[in-house]
Design a protein around this motif. Structure first.
Motif, short mmCIF file in Angstrom:
data_model
loop_
_atom_site.label_atom_id
_atom_site.label_comp_id
_atom_site.label_asym_id
_atom_site.label_seq_id
_atom_site.Cartn_x
_atom_site.Cartn_y
_atom_site.Cartn_z
N HIS A 1 78.32 72.00 7.91
CA HIS A 1 79.31 72.82 8.62
C HIS A 1 80.48 73.13 7.69
O HIS A 1 80.91 72.27 6.92
N SER B 1 77.10 66.99 9.20
CA SER B 1 77.47 66.64 10.57
C SER B 1 77.85 65.17 10.70
O SER B 1 78.75 64.83 11.47
N VAL C 1 83.66 66.87 11.07
CA VAL C 1 83.49 68.15 11.77
C VAL C 1 84.31 68.21 13.05
O VAL C 1 84.65 69.30 13.52
#
Length: 190
Positions: free
Chosen positions: A28, A45, A91
């Motif tokens: 991400h 993640s 994240v």
């Protein structure tokens, strides 16, 4: 087709020896502010905030003690609230404002009232737990109203120190609160 179980599959041995890389969807892009500076990074993640801060940004003042959220050594401020960085995924901080102990008095800047109080009250011994205590105390001093003695005790109860009896730590927090709010119900930490 029959399979000879006695003859190992060479591909299976390779798969077992080298775990697969994370799927592309496991990465991400995050944007956040750390100690006043914008940060953009690509993270997996599962990357813990503590690992992101220490290993990716080099902010090693965030200590990792228990890795279970019990000791409080990894406490940082996320949008002004204390958070255990060993339990928070990087994240999850998308768009957040983070402060670590390095961001309190960077470079040659004077110590903050909390840092100065810890110094003056001898609120540390080995220092391993100190960044977490300082970040929690900083959050207390930034509240709009002075926290009472029970609020201070509750906030500090989330931290472990193996060296002290907590007396000087409580004194330091109360001194910083006195400086911010004037003398009050939090007492002197006795």
């Amino acid at each position: 087709m029959t399979t000879d179980l006695a003859t190992p599959d060479p591909a299976a041995a390779t798969r077992a020896a080298a775990p697969p890389l994370a799927e592309p969807s496991g990465w991400h892009d995050i944007r956040l502010t750390v100690n006043g500076a914008p940060v953009t990074a690509q993270v997996e993640s599962r990357l813990l905030l503590s690992d992101f801060l220490r290993d990716r940004l080099g902010l090693t003042g965030t200590h990792v003690g228990c890795e279970h959220g019990v000791c409080g050594a990894c406490t940082v401020l996320v949008d002004g609230e204390p958070a255990r960085s060993c339990l928070t995924l990087a994240v999850q901080c998308e768009g957040a404002e983070l402060r670590t102990v390095e961001g309190l008095a960077p470079g040659d800047a004077p110590l903050t009232p909390v840092q100065r109080a810890f110094h003056e009250c001898h609120g540390m011994q080995c220092g391993f737990c100190t960044p977490g205590f300082v970040m929690t105390a900083t959050a207390l001093t930034e509240q709009p109203q002075r926290p009472d003695a029970a609020d201070v005790a509750d906030a500090l109860s989330g931290h472990l120190c193996r060296c002290t009896g907590y007396r000087n730590i409580r004194r330091a927090v109360c001194q910083a609160l006195d400086e911010r709010f004037g003398g009050g119900p939090a007492g002197r930490g006795e």
